[in-house]
Design an enzyme around this catalytic site. Structure first.
Site, short mmCIF file in Angstrom:
data_model
loop_
_atom_site.label_atom_id
_atom_site.label_comp_id
_atom_site.label_asym_id
_atom_site.label_seq_id
_atom_site.Cartn_x
_atom_site.Cartn_y
_atom_site.Cartn_z
N LYS A 13 24.68 53.23 35.68
CA LYS A 13 23.28 52.24 36.09
C LYS A 13 22.18 52.95 36.48
O LYS A 13 20.99 52.76 36.34
CB LYS A 13 23.49 50.92 36.96
CG LYS A 13 24.60 50.04 36.56
CD LYS A 13 25.05 48.99 37.00
CE LYS A 13 25.57 49.10 38.03
NZ LYS A 13 27.04 50.00 39.08
N ARG A 88 24.83 40.43 41.35
CA ARG A 88 26.62 40.50 41.43
C ARG A 88 26.79 39.73 41.26
O ARG A 88 28.51 39.42 41.75
CB ARG A 88 26.46 41.26 42.36
CG ARG A 88 26.28 43.53 41.99
CD ARG A 88 26.74 43.59 43.23
NE ARG A 88 27.16 44.69 43.39
CZ ARG A 88 26.71 46.29 43.39
NH1 ARG A 88 25.21 46.18 43.48
NH2 ARG A 88 27.70 47.11 43.19
N ARG A 127 30.45 62.25 42.63
CA ARG A 127 28.68 61.82 43.05
C ARG A 127 28.76 63.29 44.29
O ARG A 127 28.72 62.71 44.94
CB ARG A 127 28.58 60.59 42.87
CG ARG A 127 27.69 59.90 43.47
CD ARG A 127 26.93 59.00 42.65
NE ARG A 127 27.94 58.09 43.60
CZ ARG A 127 28.08 56.29 43.67
NH1 ARG A 127 26.94 56.14 42.11
NH2 ARG A 127 28.45 55.28 44.34
N ARG A 159 28.53 59.63 49.21
CA ARG A 159 28.19 58.07 49.47
C ARG A 159 29.28 57.23 50.96
O ARG A 159 30.93 57.65 50.24
CB ARG A 159 28.11 57.53 48.61
CG ARG A 159 26.49 56.90 48.83
CD ARG A 159 26.42 56.87 47.51
NE ARG A 159 26.64 54.89 47.10
CZ ARG A 159 26.69 54.01 46.75
NH1 ARG A 159 25.90 54.63 45.40
NH2 ARG A 159 27.66 52.78 45.97
N ARG A 170 36.08 47.85 45.13
CA ARG A 170 34.55 48.11 44.73
C ARG A 170 35.12 47.68 42.96
O ARG A 170 34.42 46.78 43.15
CB ARG A 170 33.93 48.86 44.44
CG ARG A 170 33.01 49.43 46.15
CD ARG A 170 32.47 50.49 45.88
NE ARG A 170 31.48 50.79 45.07
CZ ARG A 170 31.16 52.17 45.11
NH1 ARG A 170 31.69 53.12 45.47
NH2 ARG A 170 30.47 52.47 44.13
P1 AP5 Z 1 25.41 56.53 39.10
O1 AP5 Z 1 24.32 56.36 38.51
O2 AP5 Z 1 25.17 56.72 40.13
O3 AP5 Z 1 27.00 55.45 39.09
P2 AP5 Z 1 26.26 53.71 39.50
O4 AP5 Z 1 26.77 52.34 37.83
O5 AP5 Z 1 25.07 53.72 39.60
O6 AP5 Z 1 27.41 54.01 40.79
P3 AP5 Z 1 26.77 52.56 41.93
O7 AP5 Z 1 28.25 53.07 42.90
O8 AP5 Z 1 25.79 53.55 42.63
O9 AP5 Z 1 27.10 50.93 41.81
P4 AP5 Z 1 27.54 50.55 42.52
O10 AP5 Z 1 27.24 49.10 41.90
O11 AP5 Z 1 28.96 50.08 43.32
O12 AP5 Z 1 27.08 50.06 44.12
P5 AP5 Z 1 25.05 49.99 44.32
O13 AP5 Z 1 24.52 51.23 44.61
O14 AP5 Z 1 24.28 49.07 43.10
O15 AP5 Z 1 26.84 57.23 38.71
C1 AP5 Z 1 28.41 58.09 38.98
C2 AP5 Z 1 28.00 59.32 38.43
O16 AP5 Z 1 28.48 59.60 37.17
C3 AP5 Z 1 27.00 59.68 39.43
O17 AP5 Z 1 27.68 61.33 39.93
C4 AP5 Z 1 26.57 60.15 37.91
O18 AP5 Z 1 25.83 62.42 37.85
C5 AP5 Z 1 27.47 60.33 36.51
N1 AP5 Z 1 27.46 59.83 36.00
C6 AP5 Z 1 25.92 59.25 35.26
N2 AP5 Z 1 25.86 58.94 33.81
C7 AP5 Z 1 27.20 59.92 32.96
C8 AP5 Z 1 27.69 60.58 32.07
N3 AP5 Z 1 26.74 60.17 31.04
N4 AP5 Z 1 28.48 61.08 32.10
C9 AP5 Z 1 29.11 61.78 33.65
N5 AP5 Z 1 28.47 61.50 34.22
C10 AP5 Z 1 27.27 60.17 34.86
O19 AP5 Z 1 25.97 49.67 45.35
C11 AP5 Z 1 26.88 49.46 46.95
C12 AP5 Z 1 26.44 48.32 47.63
O20 AP5 Z 1 25.75 48.12 48.41
C13 AP5 Z 1 27.86 47.17 47.02
O21 AP5 Z 1 28.99 47.84 47.22
C14 AP5 Z 1 27.25 46.18 48.42
O22 AP5 Z 1 28.34 46.30 49.55
C15 AP5 Z 1 26.01 46.09 48.29
N6 AP5 Z 1 24.87 45.35 47.00
C16 AP5 Z 1 24.00 46.10 46.22
N7 AP5 Z 1 23.89 44.91 45.48
C17 AP5 Z 1 24.27 44.37 46.29
C18 AP5 Z 1 24.75 42.84 46.04
N8 AP5 Z 1 23.53 42.42 44.42
N9 AP5 Z 1 24.67 41.20 46.03
C19 AP5 Z 1 25.73 42.01 47.09
N10 AP5 Z 1 25.75 43.56 47.79
C20 AP5 Z 1 25.31 44.59 47.00
#
Ligand code: AP5
Length: 218
Positions: A13, A88, A127, A159, A170
């Protein structure tokens, strides 16, 4: 374009948000990045959010909804936005519908990035990111110099929530609380879905191809 990106942790994402938001000339808004910035700055919000983030749980709805409502009121979001990681939960999705109605608008598109758990674990285990939220992968998107961000020169780190047990939790939280939102967006007629595997630029092309079928450019 007013867009939301939905998908499990590690679906890409954040990676896709950067390119897709640039293509549509809208600000990418990541709730995860906003929380992490608050953790680094040790704000009250950051101290509260960290308790949930480190465990792989969701930050409570009332905190998250208030934060997003505030952010969507900034002038740069008036012409459109790309929300990464929000909503979410069902209450968050319903709150977003209300926020947009109050702003006199609606969502154009919800894009689901589809990927299996095996690929998620490979992606998250490798990552690395910098304090400015640029994302890399030790094998799939390696920086030019090991441990250094190509974009800003900052140090790269892993992270705290990218460890195997937390990743598994997660994924469970996503399946229980977030995956059901797909039906919410299907019912609203704004859902598009793509396969999120393959090279980053291939996924970006797929995403834009799908998004161009919905919203104001349709
Ligand atoms: P990346 O682009 O970082 O993936 P992502 O989908 O953004 O993953 P996240 O782990 O950031 O999502 P998340 O939803 O768990 O975390 P968030 O930060 O929102 O890609 C991942 C890896 O793959 C990278 O190394 C990249 O280089 C690689 N990659 C990407 N595309 C690729 C491809 N095509 N081929 C190969 N490799 C590839 O949330 C974190 C925490 O915040 C949550 O757990 C929660 O506690 C809190 N939080 C955030 N939003 C909310 C909400 N709305 N409500 C409540 N709590 C929330």
């Amino acid at each position: 374009m007013r867009l939301v990106l939905v998908g499990p942790p590690g679906a890409g994402k954040g990676t896709q948000a950067r390119w897709v938001a640039r293509y549509y000339d809208v600000p990418p808004i990541s709730t995860g990045d906003i929380f992490r910035a608050n953790v680094v700055n040790q704000t009250e919000l950051g101290l509260e959010a960290r308790k949930y983030m480190d465990a792989g749980d969701l930050v409570p709805d009332e905190v998250t909804i208030a934060m997003v409502a505030d952010r969507l009121g900034y002038p740069d979001a008036a012409g459109g936005f790309l929300l990464d990681g929000f909503p979410r939960t069902r209450p968050q999705a319903e709150a977003l519908d209300v926020i947009l109605a109050e702003l006199g608008t609606t969502l154009d598109c919800a894009l689901e990035l589809q990927i299996n758990d095996y690929e998620v674990i490979r992606r998250l285990a490798g990552r690395r990111m910098c304090r400015r939220a640029h994302v890399w992968h030790v094998d799939f998107e390696p920086p030019t110099v090991d441990g250094v961000c190509d974009e800003c020169g900052g140090d790269l780190f892993q992270r705290d929530d990218d460890h195997p047990a937390t990743i598994r939790h997660r994924l469970d939280v996503h399946a229980e609380q977030t995956a059901p939102l797909i039906e919410h967006y299907r019912a609203l007629g704004v859902l598009v879905q793509i396969r999120a595997t393959g090279k980053v630029d291939e996924v970006t092309r797929r995403a834009i191809g799908a998004l161009d079928t919905c919203g104001p450019r349709r």
